[in-house]
Design an enzyme around this catalytic site. Sequence first.
Site, PDB file in Angstrom:
ATOM      1  N   SER A 165     -10.451   0.048   6.995  1.00  0.00           N
ATOM      2  CA  SER A 165      -9.773   0.148   5.695  1.00  0.00           C
ATOM      3  C   SER A 165      -9.106  -1.129   5.205  1.00  0.00           C
ATOM      4  O   SER A 165      -8.681  -1.193   4.052  1.00  0.00           O
ATOM      5  CB  SER A 165      -8.733   1.264   5.734  1.00  0.00           C
ATOM      6  OG  SER A 165      -9.355   2.509   5.605  1.00  0.00           O
ATOM      7  N   LYS A 201       0.857  -1.197   0.000  1.00  0.00           N
ATOM      8  CA  LYS A 201       0.000   0.000   0.000  1.00  0.00           C
ATOM      9  C   LYS A 201       0.888   1.240   0.000  1.00  0.00           C
ATOM     10  O   LYS A 201       1.908   1.279   0.710  1.00  0.00           O
ATOM     11  CB  LYS A 201      -0.895  -0.020   1.248  1.00  0.00           C
ATOM     12  CG  LYS A 201      -1.968   1.081   1.263  1.00  0.00           C
ATOM     13  CD  LYS A 201      -2.862   0.980   2.510  1.00  0.00           C
ATOM     14  CE  LYS A 201      -3.994   2.008   2.493  1.00  0.00           C
ATOM     15  NZ  LYS A 201      -4.840   1.935   3.697  1.00  0.00           N
ATOM     16  N   SER A 244      -9.962   2.149   2.768  1.00  0.00           N
ATOM     17  CA  SER A 244      -9.020   2.833   1.915  1.00  0.00           C
ATOM     18  C   SER A 244      -8.060   1.918   1.175  1.00  0.00           C
ATOM     19  O   SER A 244      -7.472   2.312   0.182  1.00  0.00           O
ATOM     20  CB  SER A 244      -8.197   3.816   2.746  1.00  0.00           C
ATOM     21  OG  SER A 244      -7.368   3.133   3.672  1.00  0.00           O
TER      22      SER A 244
END
Lengths: 490, 490
Positions: A182, A78, A158
């Site tokens: 998330s 990420k 997210s």
Amino acid sequence: MTDLTDLTIAEARDGLSNREFSAVELADAHIAAMEQGRLLNAFVTETPERALQDAERSDGRLKAGDGRPLEGIPLGIKDLFCTQGVLTTASSHILDGFVPTYESTVTANLWRDGAAMLGKLNCDEFAMGSSNETSHYGPVDNPWRRNGANTSLVPGGSSGGSAAAVAARLCPGATATDTGGSIRQPATFTGTVGIKPTYGRVSRWGIVAFASSLDQAGPITRDVRDAAIMLQSMAGHDAKDTTSVDVPVPDYEAALTGDIRGLRVGIPGEYRMEGMPGEIESLWATGVEWLKAAGAEVVDVSLPHTKYALPAYYIVAPAEASSNLARYDGVRYGLRVPGEDIVDMYENTRAAGFGAEVRRRVLIGTYVLSAGYYDAYYVKAQKVRTLIKRDFEQAFENVDVMLTPTTPNAAFAPGEITDPVTMYLNDIFTVTVNMAGLPGISVPAGLSSEGLPLGLQFIGKAFDESTLFRAAGVLEQAAGFDAQPGKWWA
Amino acid sequence: MERQADFAKCIKGSTGDWEVVVGLEIHAQVASRAKLFSGASAEFGGAPNTHVSLVDAAMPGMLPVINRFCVEQAVRSGLGLKAEINLKSVFDRKNYFYPDLPQGYQISQYKSPIVGEGEVLIDMADGEAVTIGIERLHLEQDAGKSVHDQHPTSSYVDLNRSGVALMEIVSRPDIRSAEEARAYVSKVRAILRYLGTCDGNMEEGSMRADVNVSVRHPGDDLGTRCEIKNVNSIRFIGQAIEHEARRQIDIIEDGGVIDQETRLFDPRKGETRSMRSKEEAHDYRYFPDPDLLPLEFDQAFVDEIAGSLPELPDARKQRFIDDYSLSPYDAGVLVSDRASAQYFETAAKGRDAKVAANWVMGELFGLLNRADVEIETSPISAEHLGELIDLISDGTISGRIAKDVFEIMAETGSAPGSIVDERGLRQVSDTGEIERIVDEIVSANPDQAAQVAERPKAIGWFVGQIMKATQGKANPQVVNELLKKRLGMS
């Protein structure tokens, strides 16, 4: 030979150690998949050369019989994790061109254990969002489609890039972060497994901060075993993060005994919310039956302050974020938009550098911390947080884990939710876990009537990820979830 | 309890007496090699931006880690200020934007400081002892430095100081004059230097003060205060208070009101001026830093530090009075600086302490003043001064010659014994030799001899002549005796 990108981490690990294929072959297959999957917009930065270099080194070690736990496993990272020498943006315009000179503890742990880096994954800007629509680099497309439809869907957020990349088999596993859901919400939307560990289990050092008291990193993988394998490497005390806790990390994979006889599973009544779709409710009930059938004892528990969790979360998280994001001022790194004077430069830079959702949260956070409002909002929210923690502590006196839905709905279409509060409601079942600092895992459990994946969440006691993995493994087995999205992008 | 107004300290105005009320916030840099939350060097100087860690520059994902040594120094200082030590304290973020504040917030302690209430005793020149209350001492980070004169349109930022540990010592508004303020700062500095927790070097900025000044008619409520920021010498603190008090009195007596504001002291003009207007008044949005857990330690930690405290100025002063029979004033002067006290004790050891005190406070302090050097680098060592005192007391040299020897010692750094030997300054006590000279001079000056008969004090003229003839080496006592005998006075 099966497609190497279909292998789970555990399968790839076995294949590599049996020399059925090389780490370079495994990397090549994923690099090809990553390139074919560009339509998904899951990666913001691809690092194929790095992946191959890492793989070559792994092949050397594997040949020498010197393989490490993740030797040769290509992973997606990420873009919230700082990676040395590799662009790190948190999917924000304000971090334009930012190349860290340092490596986050989590990623350093993964490389230490032999993993290879495929690239940096798209996410909501500064991890603020539930649909990956707030990324400066554009939305991520969910590999899943509704039955018979070709409408694009969000992968959740997210960690939308992480979830989409794993679901689309661009990488077997990815790092993610979870501040209010998330990891778990995108895992649910994409039919993947995601665990948010106990606050303090994983070091936050080198991860771009959103809300420091809630942020926690974890993996997104295709099955529970892989999540256990990845978390094993990611977790551990770090002297550089004084909120990380110095407790031993047990052997998570060994926890997957498949035996939950006598396990006490709590069902929190407050999660049975009004207006919850019938298919979510029935999936939850099915989950209960599976666990009972496996010998677990299911009991009702009460978490009376649940309804205050989301509002309190949307005070605490923006408050911390407003302060954490003050460092993006155009002075030292990232974007700078010149101005007449220093204040003008700040305003120009931050106005251009932050997207609407980030600006909204900075404004909310600044407001709730202001003189005259602090007690009414921030202090009160902290009190609510204490009550939520206490709810869980009391409930956990009687049960070992809890089972809840992960989200109130399946993946939706981009632009379908425009009202921020409706969007925030996607985290209704997950934020409580962050507020209490507990571990939570989402496991795919079935398909919606429209053919989209749905997940169930286990919530565990602090630092008891082992029991979560054990329970999740049994549910995974019972659900037998083997649906896959059609490969429309390749 | 509040102090009664002392009219002797009041300032006369056209509407009567004015009492000045002063409270001080002293910022003392912790004598630590590393910064408060990073391992970077806290050393003064160094090329710009060479003592900067990733944490100090607020790079994304960086986290503060408390420096244990700095915590110990704060506790030590608290004990030296006879203050309450808080076993649990909390670090807060003070949020504001400034280019030399990379995080966009300063980590400080707002609601729960590490040290609570204490007191400092100050001795005024008139013998009055005044107790000044300490409200608190807390730990906080220093900011960097903005440099505005290196570029026509831009400012430069030097982050070497960013993150350096400061102790903010907040007094109660118990100070009633510039003189008391000076005495208070000197005393706090002396205590910190005795403890070794701050070098007290105001030129290098390791100690500076924010001075809060208000005025009122005796017996009235406190007036509106102005805060004079960052005054960096004891002399300037006094000047700033005097000017500010006068300014406020003039405004009020002209029918105006005092605006509560922040002001700066201009040492060249000797006046204070407004620094920022109320429109720009900051709302610092304090909240607990979520990156740092509350700072907690046990009583044993405090006790161990308490056990290692050196003798502090008040105790040492009492000992000087008791053991050396010094006057309270002399003892106070000598202990006000640890090095001076040490110097005195070395010089006085086994000797007449009052003589030693006179030499240290008289000749030595005079010399240091003229040469503008600190006692630590005194050209005359305490051992040498002690030897000089021995030479006087055993009659080797006279007190007068001793002053000459002292000057030579100052120039050459040589031992007094060798100076006396090399230069033949040994006192002549040989009565035969002196008798010859006495006889010679009395015979040559019959008129003066006759005068002595009428006016015995005129003998002084003969003493002077004889000392001159012997280049001061004659033992004055012997000269006196022989003269009186020769002139028939005994």
